[in-house]
Design a protein around this motif. Structure first.
Motif, PDB file in Angstrom:
ATOM      1  N   GLY A 162       3.927  25.739   0.440  1.00  0.00           N
ATOM      2  CA  GLY A 162       4.759  24.730  -0.200  1.00  0.00           C
ATOM      3  C   GLY A 162       5.507  25.478  -1.288  1.00  0.00           C
ATOM      4  O   GLY A 162       5.230  26.662  -1.531  1.00  0.00           O
ATOM      5  N   TYR A 163       6.460  24.838  -1.945  1.00  0.00           N
ATOM      6  CA  TYR A 163       7.232  25.534  -2.969  1.00  0.00           C
ATOM      7  C   TYR A 163       7.362  24.676  -4.223  1.00  0.00           C
ATOM      8  O   TYR A 163       7.590  23.472  -4.139  1.00  0.00           O
ATOM      9  CB  TYR A 163       8.640  25.865  -2.431  1.00  0.00           C
ATOM     10  N   ARG A 164       7.212  25.335  -5.377  1.00  0.00           N
ATOM     11  CA  ARG A 164       7.478  24.683  -6.647  1.00  0.00           C
ATOM     12  C   ARG A 164       8.764  25.246  -7.233  1.00  0.00           C
ATOM     13  O   ARG A 164       8.927  26.472  -7.319  1.00  0.00           O
ATOM     14  CB  ARG A 164       6.313  24.913  -7.618  1.00  0.00           C
ATOM     15  N   ILE A 165       9.684  24.369  -7.615  1.00  0.00           N
ATOM     16  CA  ILE A 165      10.919  24.766  -8.286  1.00  0.00           C
ATOM     17  C   ILE A 165      10.975  23.954  -9.574  1.00  0.00           C
ATOM     18  O   ILE A 165      11.088  22.724  -9.525  1.00  0.00           O
ATOM     19  CB  ILE A 165      12.173  24.464  -7.428  1.00  0.00           C
ATOM     20  N   GLY A 166      10.873  24.610 -10.709  1.00  0.00           N
ATOM     21  CA  GLY A 166      10.831  23.888 -11.987  1.00  0.00           C
ATOM     22  C   GLY A 166       9.661  22.918 -11.978  1.00  0.00           C
ATOM     23  O   GLY A 166       8.540  23.290 -11.603  1.00  0.00           O
ATOM     24  N   ASN A 167       9.930  21.667 -12.323  1.00  0.00           N
ATOM     25  CA  ASN A 167       8.847  20.679 -12.377  1.00  0.00           C
ATOM     26  C   ASN A 167       8.776  19.814 -11.128  1.00  0.00           C
ATOM     27  O   ASN A 167       8.324  18.668 -11.171  1.00  0.00           O
ATOM     28  CB  ASN A 167       8.979  19.808 -13.623  1.00  0.00           C
ATOM     29  N   MET A 168       9.237  20.384  -9.993  1.00  0.00           N
ATOM     30  CA  MET A 168       9.175  19.677  -8.710  1.00  0.00           C
ATOM     31  C   MET A 168       8.392  20.544  -7.733  1.00  0.00           C
ATOM     32  O   MET A 168       8.610  21.760  -7.659  1.00  0.00           O
ATOM     33  CB  MET A 168      10.601  19.430  -8.196  1.00  0.00           C
ATOM     34  N   ALA A 169       7.464  19.940  -7.013  1.00  0.00           N
ATOM     35  CA  ALA A 169       6.761  20.680  -5.953  1.00  0.00           C
ATOM     36  C   ALA A 169       6.957  19.960  -4.633  1.00  0.00           C
ATOM     37  O   ALA A 169       6.891  18.729  -4.565  1.00  0.00           O
ATOM     38  CB  ALA A 169       5.284  20.815  -6.267  1.00  0.00           C
ATOM     39  N   TYR A 170       7.222  20.743  -3.591  1.00  0.00           N
ATOM     40  CA  TYR A 170       7.488  20.224  -2.255  1.00  0.00           C
ATOM     41  C   TYR A 170       6.395  20.740  -1.329  1.00  0.00           C
ATOM     42  O   TYR A 170       6.341  21.932  -1.012  1.00  0.00           O
ATOM     43  CB  TYR A 170       8.864  20.720  -1.796  1.00  0.00           C
ATOM     44  N   LEU A 171       5.497  19.849  -0.936  1.00  0.00           N
ATOM     45  CA  LEU A 171       4.337  20.240  -0.119  1.00  0.00           C
ATOM     46  C   LEU A 171       4.351  19.425   1.169  1.00  0.00           C
ATOM     47  O   LEU A 171       4.198  18.211   1.134  1.00  0.00           O
ATOM     48  CB  LEU A 171       3.031  19.968  -0.874  1.00  0.00           C
ATOM     49  N   THR A 172       4.545  20.087   2.286  1.00  0.00           N
ATOM     50  CA  THR A 172       4.550  19.349   3.551  1.00  0.00           C
ATOM     51  C   THR A 172       3.509  19.917   4.505  1.00  0.00           C
ATOM     52  O   THR A 172       3.054  21.055   4.352  1.00  0.00           O
ATOM     53  CB  THR A 172       5.954  19.364   4.200  1.00  0.00           C
ATOM     54  N   ASP A 173       3.114  19.120   5.471  1.00  0.00           N
ATOM     55  CA  ASP A 173       2.248  19.533   6.590  1.00  0.00           C
ATOM     56  C   ASP A 173       0.856  20.010   6.182  1.00  0.00           C
ATOM     57  O   ASP A 173       0.170  20.660   6.974  1.00  0.00           O
ATOM     58  CB  ASP A 173       2.934  20.616   7.440  1.00  0.00           C
ATOM     59  N   LEU A 174       0.428  19.684   4.967  1.00  0.00           N
ATOM     60  CA  LEU A 174      -0.881  20.210   4.567  1.00  0.00           C
ATOM     61  C   LEU A 174      -1.999  19.279   5.008  1.00  0.00           C
ATOM     62  O   LEU A 174      -1.835  18.069   5.117  1.00  0.00           O
ATOM     63  CB  LEU A 174      -0.931  20.422   3.051  1.00  0.00           C
ATOM     64  N   LYS A 175      -3.144  19.915   5.256  1.00  0.00           N
ATOM     65  CA  LYS A 175      -4.394  19.183   5.446  1.00  0.00           C
ATOM     66  C   LYS A 175      -5.257  19.404   4.202  1.00  0.00           C
ATOM     67  O   LYS A 175      -5.906  18.495   3.723  1.00  0.00           O
ATOM     68  CB  LYS A 175      -5.097  19.702   6.704  1.00  0.00           C
ATOM     69  N   ILE A 176      -5.195  20.638   3.678  1.00  0.00           N
ATOM     70  CA  ILE A 176      -6.028  21.000   2.524  1.00  0.00           C
ATOM     71  C   ILE A 176      -5.213  21.820   1.523  1.00  0.00           C
ATOM     72  O   ILE A 176      -4.428  22.696   1.911  1.00  0.00           O
ATOM     73  CB  ILE A 176      -7.260  21.816   2.990  1.00  0.00           C
ATOM     74  N   ILE A 177      -5.408  21.516   0.242  1.00  0.00           N
ATOM     75  CA  ILE A 177      -4.883  22.376  -0.827  1.00  0.00           C
ATOM     76  C   ILE A 177      -6.068  23.207  -1.322  1.00  0.00           C
ATOM     77  O   ILE A 177      -7.040  22.654  -1.823  1.00  0.00           O
ATOM     78  CB  ILE A 177      -4.318  21.549  -2.002  1.00  0.00           C
ATOM     79  N   PRO A 178      -6.016  24.534  -1.158  1.00  0.00           N
ATOM     80  CA  PRO A 178      -7.130  25.354  -1.638  1.00  0.00           C
ATOM     81  C   PRO A 178      -7.334  25.145  -3.146  1.00  0.00           C
ATOM     82  O   PRO A 178      -6.361  24.972  -3.888  1.00  0.00           O
ATOM     83  CB  PRO A 178      -6.680  26.785  -1.335  1.00  0.00           C
ATOM     84  N   GLU A 179      -8.585  25.151  -3.568  1.00  0.00           N
ATOM     85  CA  GLU A 179      -8.981  24.847  -4.948  1.00  0.00           C
ATOM     86  C   GLU A 179      -8.105  25.565  -5.981  1.00  0.00           C
ATOM     87  O   GLU A 179      -7.615  24.955  -6.930  1.00  0.00           O
ATOM     88  CB  GLU A 179     -10.443  25.282  -5.095  1.00  0.00           C
ATOM     89  N   GLU A 180      -7.886  26.868  -5.776  1.00  0.00           N
ATOM     90  CA  GLU A 180      -7.192  27.664  -6.795  1.00  0.00           C
ATOM     91  C   GLU A 180      -5.696  27.321  -6.912  1.00  0.00           C
ATOM     92  O   GLU A 180      -5.036  27.711  -7.861  1.00  0.00           O
ATOM     93  CB  GLU A 180      -7.377  29.167  -6.523  1.00  0.00           C
ATOM     94  N   GLU A 181      -5.168  26.576  -5.953  1.00  0.00           N
ATOM     95  CA  GLU A 181      -3.737  26.265  -5.989  1.00  0.00           C
ATOM     96  C   GLU A 181      -3.406  25.093  -6.923  1.00  0.00           C
ATOM     97  O   GLU A 181      -2.268  24.936  -7.333  1.00  0.00           O
ATOM     98  CB  GLU A 181      -3.216  25.964  -4.579  1.00  0.00           C
ATOM     99  N   TYR A 182      -4.401  24.274  -7.229  1.00  0.00           N
ATOM    100  CA  TYR A 182      -4.130  23.104  -8.091  1.00  0.00           C
ATOM    101  C   TYR A 182      -3.577  23.517  -9.459  1.00  0.00           C
ATOM    102  O   TYR A 182      -2.784  22.787 -10.055  1.00  0.00           O
ATOM    103  CB  TYR A 182      -5.403  22.259  -8.253  1.00  0.00           C
ATOM    104  N   ALA A 183      -3.978  24.699  -9.932  1.00  0.00           N
ATOM    105  CA  ALA A 183      -3.495  25.176 -11.244  1.00  0.00           C
ATOM    106  C   ALA A 183      -1.972  25.337 -11.246  1.00  0.00           C
ATOM    107  O   ALA A 183      -1.322  25.223 -12.283  1.00  0.00           O
ATOM    108  CB  ALA A 183      -4.165  26.497 -11.585  1.00  0.00           C
TER     109      ALA A 183
END
Ligand SMILES: [Zn+2]
Ligand SMILES: [Zn+2]
Length: 256
Positions: A162-183
């Motif tokens: 997925g991609y974060r640009i400034g204060n917007m994040a675009y996350l598609t097609d995910l089943k799981i967000i790995p723990e360390e990515e939440y930061a």
């Protein structure tokens, strides 16, 4: 930053060919969903996130109200057909010496190379799109001065971005967000996240999973994407969404 949802549907699009359910036969334009993709405008530059098989129809819609000549970059989340099927149609943006850069991790740029090999041959057939594959890894990078942060996501057993640009994040097609990515998803004004339907799928999160992630990430606003027809009617489902959670629809423009 302005973001336009070019498509908000799953891989089949909505309606599905031949389906007679209430969503597929709805006359509400918000129940018609091209394959998922978005156009981001920031500092006068245009970035495309994924290039769906519906890209041509999506751009014809955009060009009814605005015209631009340069596509400053295409960020690819993963190599599935519904996210790359329109790449050949980028020829419009790569004429007269213009080049369109396509960003993706190595598996993705390799898969694109294999899918449309004629584009990357030494001696090209006239009129072929002029595309350049740019391989990225799991580190922030810049596209024409715009900082992009890749977010690792797991799509079934496929690692994707997925991609974060400034204060917007675009996350598609995910089943799981790995723990360390939440930061990497803190302090978001806008989260865009997939919510396929209401019962489990092997490689996509459900609406419930999406709502749990929204509660944890706590963005100011959220827009749901990549819905299938069994998700339900737009109007009916929007009425039961929590505060500040919106079901995106094709053509919707938001400002971040
Ligand atoms: Zn997809
Ligand atoms: Zn996919």
């Amino acid at each position: 930053m302005k973001l336009r949802f070019l498509g908000t549907g799953t891989s089949t699009g909505v309606p599905e060919i031949g389906c007679t359910c209430e969503v597929c036969t709805s006359t509400n334009p918000r129940d018609k969903r091209f394959r998922t993709s978005a156009l981001v405008e920031i500092d006068g530059k245009h970035l495309l996130i994924d290039c769906s098989p519906d890209f041509r129809m999506q751009m014809l819609e955009v060009f009814k109200t605005e015209q631009f000549e340069l596509l400053d970059g295409v960020l690819i989340t993963h190599e599935h057909y519904d996210h790359v099927g329109g790449l050949d149609d980028l020829r419009t943006f790569s004429r007269h010496g213009k080049v369109v850069q396509i960003y993706g991790e190595k598996e993705v740029t390799d898969a694109i190379h294999a899918r449309i090999p004629y584009v990357f041959r030494e001696n090209k057939y006239p009129g072929i799109p002029n595309l350049e594959l740019v391989t990225i890894d799991d580190k922030p990078f810049e596209v024409k001065g715009i900082q992009i942060i890749p977010i690792r996501l797991i799509h079934g057993n496929l690692p994707i971005f997925g991609y974060r640009i400034g204060n917007m994040a675009y996350l598609t097609d995910l089943k799981i967000i790995p723990e360390e990515e939440y930061a990497k998803l803190q302090n978001l004004d806008v989260l865009i996240i997939n919510a396929l339907r209401n019962y489990p799928h092997v490689s996509h999160q459900t609406l419930d999973d999406a709502l749990k992630n929204i509660e944890r990430i706590r963005p100011k606003r959220t827009y749901l994407i990549h819905m299938t027809h069994t998700f339900g009617l737009h109007e009916k489902m929007q009425a039961v969404m929590p505060e500040n959670v919106f079901i995106a629809y094709d053509g919707l423009e938001i400002y971040v």
